[in-house]
Design a protein around this motif. Structure first.
Motif, mmCIF file in Angstrom:
data_model
loop_
_atom_site.group_PDB
_atom_site.id
_atom_site.type_symbol
_atom_site.label_atom_id
_atom_site.label_comp_id
_atom_site.label_asym_id
_atom_site.label_seq_id
_atom_site.Cartn_x
_atom_site.Cartn_y
_atom_site.Cartn_z
ATOM 1 N N PRO A 37 -10.764 8.589 -0.682
ATOM 2 C CA PRO A 37 -10.088 7.797 -1.721
ATOM 3 C C PRO A 37 -8.600 8.131 -1.779
ATOM 4 C CG PRO A 37 -12.031 8.912 -2.600
ATOM 5 C CD PRO A 37 -11.809 9.448 -1.221
ATOM 6 N N PRO A 38 -7.807 7.255 -2.359
ATOM 7 C CA PRO A 38 -6.378 7.563 -2.504
ATOM 8 C C PRO A 38 -6.199 8.833 -3.331
ATOM 9 C CG PRO A 38 -6.949 5.550 -3.695
ATOM 10 C CD PRO A 38 -8.163 5.974 -2.961
ATOM 11 N N ARG A 39 -5.202 9.602 -2.989
ATOM 12 C CA ARG A 39 -4.910 10.829 -3.727
ATOM 13 C C ARG A 39 -4.296 10.522 -5.089
ATOM 14 N NH1 ARG A 39 -4.412 15.617 -0.561
ATOM 15 N NH2 ARG A 39 -6.387 15.664 0.577
ATOM 16 N N LYS A 40 -3.589 9.418 -5.137
ATOM 17 C CA LYS A 40 -2.910 9.038 -6.378
ATOM 18 C C LYS A 40 -2.823 7.527 -6.391
ATOM 19 C CE LYS A 40 1.485 9.427 -8.766
ATOM 20 N NZ LYS A 40 2.850 9.891 -8.773
ATOM 21 N N ARG A 41 -2.865 6.972 -7.592
ATOM 22 C CA ARG A 41 -2.618 5.539 -7.724
ATOM 23 C C ARG A 41 -1.836 5.297 -8.999
ATOM 24 N NH1 ARG A 41 -5.763 2.374 -11.175
ATOM 25 N NH2 ARG A 41 -7.530 3.462 -12.094
ATOM 26 N N ASP A 42 -0.975 4.307 -8.957
ATOM 27 C CA ASP A 42 -0.235 3.849 -10.126
ATOM 28 C C ASP A 42 -0.771 2.468 -10.448
ATOM 29 O OD1 ASP A 42 1.383 6.160 -10.195
ATOM 30 O OD2 ASP A 42 2.738 5.291 -8.710
ATOM 31 N N ASP A 43 -1.632 2.433 -11.482
ATOM 32 C CA ASP A 43 -2.289 1.186 -11.879
ATOM 33 C C ASP A 43 -3.072 0.655 -10.669
ATOM 34 O OD1 ASP A 43 -2.916 -0.613 -13.874
ATOM 35 O OD2 ASP A 43 -1.043 -1.711 -13.752
ATOM 36 N N LYS A 45 -1.330 -1.219 -8.424
ATOM 37 C CA LYS A 45 -0.178 -1.690 -7.653
ATOM 38 C C LYS A 45 0.161 -0.764 -6.473
ATOM 39 C CE LYS A 45 3.676 -4.192 -7.143
ATOM 40 N NZ LYS A 45 3.623 -5.541 -6.639
ATOM 41 N N THR A 46 0.123 0.551 -6.710
ATOM 42 C CA THR A 46 0.586 1.504 -5.709
ATOM 43 C C THR A 46 -0.455 2.591 -5.490
ATOM 44 O OG1 THR A 46 2.825 1.105 -6.532
ATOM 45 C CG2 THR A 46 2.544 2.946 -5.022
ATOM 46 N N PHE A 47 -0.717 2.892 -4.213
ATOM 47 C CA PHE A 47 -1.737 3.873 -3.830
ATOM 48 C C PHE A 47 -1.147 4.810 -2.784
ATOM 49 C CE2 PHE A 47 -3.756 0.101 -5.313
ATOM 50 C CZ PHE A 47 -4.928 0.502 -5.948
ATOM 51 N N TYR A 48 -1.559 6.071 -2.823
ATOM 52 C CA TYR A 48 -1.072 7.077 -1.880
ATOM 53 C C TYR A 48 -2.256 7.736 -1.176
ATOM 54 C CZ TYR A 48 3.246 6.580 -4.541
ATOM 55 O OH TYR A 48 4.361 6.076 -5.145
ATOM 56 N N GLN A 109 -0.391 23.756 9.347
ATOM 57 C CA GLN A 109 0.937 24.302 9.039
ATOM 58 C C GLN A 109 1.338 24.086 7.585
ATOM 59 O OE1 GLN A 109 3.951 23.323 12.026
ATOM 60 N NE2 GLN A 109 2.315 22.915 13.484
ATOM 61 N N GLY A 110 0.433 23.552 6.784
ATOM 62 C CA GLY A 110 0.723 23.362 5.366
ATOM 63 C C GLY A 110 1.467 22.068 5.083
ATOM 64 N N VAL A 111 2.055 22.014 3.901
ATOM 65 C CA VAL A 111 2.703 20.784 3.433
ATOM 66 C C VAL A 111 3.862 20.348 4.336
ATOM 67 C CG1 VAL A 111 4.344 21.868 1.830
ATOM 68 C CG2 VAL A 111 3.431 19.587 1.312
ATOM 69 N N THR A 112 4.408 21.259 5.116
ATOM 70 C CA THR A 112 5.507 20.900 6.020
ATOM 71 C C THR A 112 5.019 20.576 7.431
ATOM 72 O OG1 THR A 112 5.893 23.219 6.575
ATOM 73 C CG2 THR A 112 7.178 22.291 4.738
ATOM 74 N N ASP A 113 3.704 20.540 7.626
ATOM 75 C CA ASP A 113 3.134 20.228 8.943
ATOM 76 C C ASP A 113 3.694 18.886 9.424
ATOM 77 O OD1 ASP A 113 1.393 19.456 11.114
ATOM 78 O OD2 ASP A 113 -0.118 20.835 10.317
ATOM 79 N N PRO A 114 4.265 18.830 10.628
ATOM 80 C CA PRO A 114 4.825 17.564 11.115
ATOM 81 C C PRO A 114 3.758 16.487 11.366
ATOM 82 C CG PRO A 114 5.003 19.281 12.792
ATOM 83 C CD PRO A 114 4.494 19.939 11.548
ATOM 84 N N ASP A 115 2.482 16.878 11.447
ATOM 85 C CA ASP A 115 1.414 15.896 11.645
ATOM 86 C C ASP A 115 0.791 15.453 10.316
ATOM 87 O OD1 ASP A 115 -0.009 14.215 13.384
ATOM 88 O OD2 ASP A 115 -1.748 15.565 13.357
ATOM 89 N N TYR A 116 1.442 15.782 9.198
ATOM 90 C CA TYR A 116 0.985 15.365 7.868
ATOM 91 C C TYR A 116 1.989 14.368 7.304
ATOM 92 C CZ TYR A 116 0.628 15.758 2.737
ATOM 93 O OH TYR A 116 0.546 15.492 1.391
ATOM 94 N N CYS A 117 1.480 13.213 6.873
ATOM 95 C CA CYS A 117 2.348 12.241 6.215
ATOM 96 C C CYS A 117 1.576 11.539 5.109
ATOM 97 C CB CYS A 117 2.923 11.240 7.212
ATOM 98 S SG CYS A 117 1.738 10.097 7.925
ATOM 99 N N VAL A 118 2.281 10.735 4.368
ATOM 100 C CA VAL A 118 1.728 9.998 3.242
ATOM 101 C C VAL A 118 1.798 8.507 3.557
ATOM 102 C CG1 VAL A 118 2.038 9.459 0.787
ATOM 103 C CG2 VAL A 118 2.454 11.792 1.617
ATOM 104 N N LEU A 119 0.705 7.816 3.299
ATOM 105 C CA LEU A 119 0.707 6.357 3.377
ATOM 106 C C LEU A 119 0.828 5.825 1.950
ATOM 107 C CD1 LEU A 119 -2.168 5.631 5.928
ATOM 108 C CD2 LEU A 119 0.301 5.658 6.348
ATOM 109 N N LYS A 120 1.852 5.049 1.705
ATOM 110 C CA LYS A 120 2.067 4.439 0.390
ATOM 111 C C LYS A 120 1.789 2.944 0.511
ATOM 112 C CE LYS A 120 5.555 3.384 -3.086
ATOM 113 N NZ LYS A 120 7.014 3.403 -3.379
ATOM 114 N N PHE A 121 0.750 2.503 -0.179
ATOM 115 C CA PHE A 121 0.378 1.092 -0.162
ATOM 116 C C PHE A 121 0.854 0.450 -1.460
ATOM 117 C CE2 PHE A 121 -2.524 -2.340 -1.335
ATOM 118 C CZ PHE A 121 -2.414 -3.151 -0.218
ATOM 119 N N THR A 122 1.531 -0.696 -1.331
ATOM 120 C CA THR A 122 1.980 -1.463 -2.486
ATOM 121 C C THR A 122 1.331 -2.837 -2.428
ATOM 122 O OG1 THR A 122 4.084 -0.277 -2.453
ATOM 123 C CG2 THR A 122 3.988 -2.310 -3.760
ATOM 124 N N ALA A 123 0.509 -3.124 -3.427
ATOM 125 C CA ALA A 123 -0.254 -4.370 -3.465
ATOM 126 C C ALA A 123 0.551 -5.508 -4.076
ATOM 127 C CB ALA A 123 -1.538 -4.157 -4.268
#
Length: 140
Positions: A37-43, A45-48, A109-123
């Motif tokens: 599931p998304p880690r965070k959502r704003d209403d 409209k926006t999902f992470y 490598q933690g939060v700075t791992d270069p293979d870690y990113c965030v997908l931000k979906f805007t509906a």
């Protein structure tokens, strides 16, 4: 028409343990992938979401940001598809915003791992299915 579309759909989303994201490949075909599931959502409209920077989906979203996400409540046979755009975020603030304990299992490598990113979906729009009928709606 639903009484409170944001509340109805938000409740459906929050109860699911799996979400599906859709992208468009380089031949113009839709590609779907099951995700946590998304880690965070704003209403509604926006999902992470979290994912690997090196993933096929990230490459597809960078090429073509058109996307959809889908949530399905199999118990009551209802679901919602949201259409919009997906952004790939690699800035420290976005990564820290949704980082959780235990993520080092995926990103050693933690939060700075270069293979870690965030997908931000805007509906922008959606389609809700329940009781053998569907309803389109605009997200503002």
């Amino acid at each position: 028409m639903m009484k409170d579309i944001k509340q109805t759909i938000g409740n459906l989303i929050d109860k699911q343990s799996v979400s599906f994201i859709g992208s468009v490949d380089d031949e113009g075909f839709p590609n779907l992938k099951a995700m946590l599931p998304p880690r965070k959502r704003d209403d509604i409209k926006t999902f992470y979401f979290t994912t690997n920077t090196s993933s096929k989906r990230v490459a597809q979203y960078r090429e073509n940001p058109k996307a959809c996400i889908y949530f399905c409540d199999k118990r009551f046979f209802r679901g919602v598809m949201l259409k919009g755009v997906m952004e790939v975020l690699e800035d420290a603030a976005s990564k820290e915003m949704i980082w959780q304990e235990g993520d080092t299992m995926y990103y050693p490598q933690g939060v700075t791992d270069p293979d870690y990113c965030v997908l931000k979906f805007t509906a922008n729009t959606g389609r809700y299915y329940t009781n053998f009928s569907s309803e389109d709606f605009i997200i503002e």
